[in-house]
Design an enzyme around this catalytic site. Structure first.
Site, PDB file in Angstrom:
ATOM      1  N   GLY A 207      -8.344  -5.984  -0.948  1.00  0.00           N
ATOM      2  CA  GLY A 207      -7.495  -4.807  -1.167  1.00  0.00           C
ATOM      3  C   GLY A 207      -7.798  -3.741  -0.136  1.00  0.00           C
ATOM      4  N   ASN A 208      -7.381  -2.521  -0.411  1.00  0.00           N
ATOM      5  CA  ASN A 208      -7.698  -1.414   0.498  1.00  0.00           C
ATOM      6  C   ASN A 208      -7.834  -0.125  -0.310  1.00  0.00           C
ATOM      7  OD1 ASN A 208      -5.003  -0.034   0.386  1.00  0.00           O
ATOM      8  ND2 ASN A 208      -4.352  -2.032   1.164  1.00  0.00           N
ATOM      9  N   HIS A 209      -8.166   0.953   0.388  1.00  0.00           N
ATOM     10  CA  HIS A 209      -8.507   2.206  -0.309  1.00  0.00           C
ATOM     11  C   HIS A 209      -7.308   3.071  -0.662  1.00  0.00           C
ATOM     12  CE1 HIS A 209     -12.760   1.705  -0.071  1.00  0.00           C
ATOM     13  NE2 HIS A 209     -12.730   1.551   1.239  1.00  0.00           N
ATOM     14  N   ALA A 275       0.524   0.530   0.819  1.00  0.00           N
ATOM     15  CA  ALA A 275      -0.364  -0.053   1.829  1.00  0.00           C
ATOM     16  C   ALA A 275      -0.512  -1.533   1.470  1.00  0.00           C
ATOM     17  CB  ALA A 275      -1.702   0.662   1.807  1.00  0.00           C
TER      18      ALA A 275
END
Ligand code: CTP
Length: 397
Positions: A207-209, A275
């Site tokens: 995943g990402n932030h 995102a």
């Protein structure tokens, strides 16, 4: 007024008793009401009456004595579409003029970022006094909307101008105010937000932030302007409630794509701020991957490009806006994406700018249109950036 969020401030004048009727009228229009009372106003109408009619707890103090919680006056002003103070006494009016913040209501006024409306109420001589006239003029120049007091019988027994505007008239002002504030009424907007999580095994993911804050703020601003919003979001802590909002929670890019494919056709505007993970694991393990060798090699495969799909399937009446978060040569990369994905606009932000990007509350953006015109904005809170984006779209399409 349906779905509008009205923060109602009540100060200590006899007209406070009429606020019960005002709340009933506002609720009949299907708007939400939250109330802040000054301690003095509780002598004129009971907080229990106000809480019951507004269907929300009443806020009076900074601190809730019972459970020690703090009433967040900043959050209240950000929640509201309008902060209406009715009745407004001469005393509280003078405090507003001077920026005093000695109770929850005046502190909320000082921190409110939403529009403010006041309905003054006082005796005729107080209303006609040069000090009051000066104060009203000052508040007007501070962009406060004034609902003038009306002529009639006053609590003192005198007859003149000073009575709070009748609740029906206050509602008329609200209706008129919101009419000017519905740039996107009749428009359906599709928004993607947040990160995507691509499963590796039952307990792990890639995943990402991304926090989802930008997309949720854009959704909120479109809702404030009367739009219907379909929000497809990856995992996030953000919350948003509105009768014109349809929210779908997804995890993976594939799930997000399926919902976009389902809803894009019925929308006039698309704002894709998610995102999205560009890649996902080629295999998803059914059981937790066990630790074995010193090295673990993951094979990733490309995810579908959701924005590019919407660009390919865009009719000439639809408007599509994408985002580009870049670390270098931001404008050049963004222009490439704008063309490649058949967008009308792209919002660019770069991690080279301090205060921009994931996990922070601020952002600095540039918007490029399909003719390569570039508009730059200052570093602002994500809520203000969302306001700029919605305003920009209104002016550009
Ligand atoms: N986007 C998307 N689906 C993807 C990847 C990106 O919908 N699989 C959208 C994002 O929501 C954003 C825009 O495309 O609006 C640009 O995303 P970004 O990650 O900056 O661009 P990429 O095309 O993935 O290019 P790169 O990662 O190589 O910079």
């Amino acid at each position: 007024m349906k779905g509008k969020r009205i923060l109602l401030g009540i100060t200590g004048g006899i007209a406070a008793y009429k606020i019960a009727f005002l709340i009933r009228l506002i609720k009949k229009k299907e708007a939400e009401v939250r109330c802040i009372m000054t301690p003095a106003s509780c002598d004129f109408i009971s907080p229990l009456t106000i809480a019951t009619l507004s269907e929300n707890p009443v806020l009076i103090d900074f601190w809730n004595q019972k459970d020690g919680t703090w009433s967040n006056h900043v959050e209240l002003g950000a929640w509201a579409d309008v902060f209406l103070i009715a009745p407004l006494t001469a005393n509280t009016m003078a405090k507003l003029v001077h920026g005093q913040s000695d109770n929850l209501l005046t502190a909320t006024y000082l921190s409110a970022t939403c529009p403010v409306m006041i309905a003054p109420a006082m005796d005729l001589d107080m209303y006609a006094h040069p000090a009051t006239l000066r104060n009203i003029a000052q508040l007007e120049s501070d962009h406060v909307h004034v609902i003038p007091a009306e002529f009639g019988e006053l609590a003192s027994g005198l007859v003149g101008k000073g009575r709070m505007a009748e609740p029906e008239h206050i509602v008329d002002h609200l209706i008129h105010f919101f009419k000017q504030d519905s740039l996107f009424e009749g428009t359906t907007v599709l928004i993607t937000a947040g990160p995507t999580y691509e499963k590796l095994d039952p307990v792990r993911f890639i995943g990402n932030h991304s926090s989802g804050k930008m997309g949720f703020n854009i959704a909120d601003q479109f809702l404030k302007q009367g739009a219907q919003v379909i929000l497809v979001t990856g995992p996030t802590k953000e919350t948003l409630h509105h009768p014109n909002l349809k929210r779908f929670d997804v995890e993976s890019a594939q799930e997000m794509l399926e919902l976009v494919q389902k809803y894009w056709k019925q929308c006039q505007i698309g704002v894709f701020s998610a995102a999205v993970s560009d890649y996902r694991p080629a295999e998803k393990a059914d059981q937790k991957i066990k630790k074995s060798d010193d090295e673990l090699i993951l094979r990733l495969i490309k995810n579908p490009d959701i924005l590019a799909w919407a660009g390919e399937n865009k009719s000439k009446d639809q408007v599509l806006m994408g985002f580009a978060l870049e670390t270098n040569r931001a404008e050049e990369h963004a222009k490439g994406k704008l063309k490649k994905k058949n967008l009308d606009f792209i919002v660019v932000n770069t991690l080279e700018d301090q205060g921009a990007g994931f996990g922070v509350d601020t952002n600095r953006i540039k918007i490029i249109d399909k003719n390569n015109n570039l508009t730059s904005f200052e570093l602002k809170s994500k809520r203000e950036v969302a306001q700029d984006i919605v305003q920009y779209l209104n002016e550009s399409i």
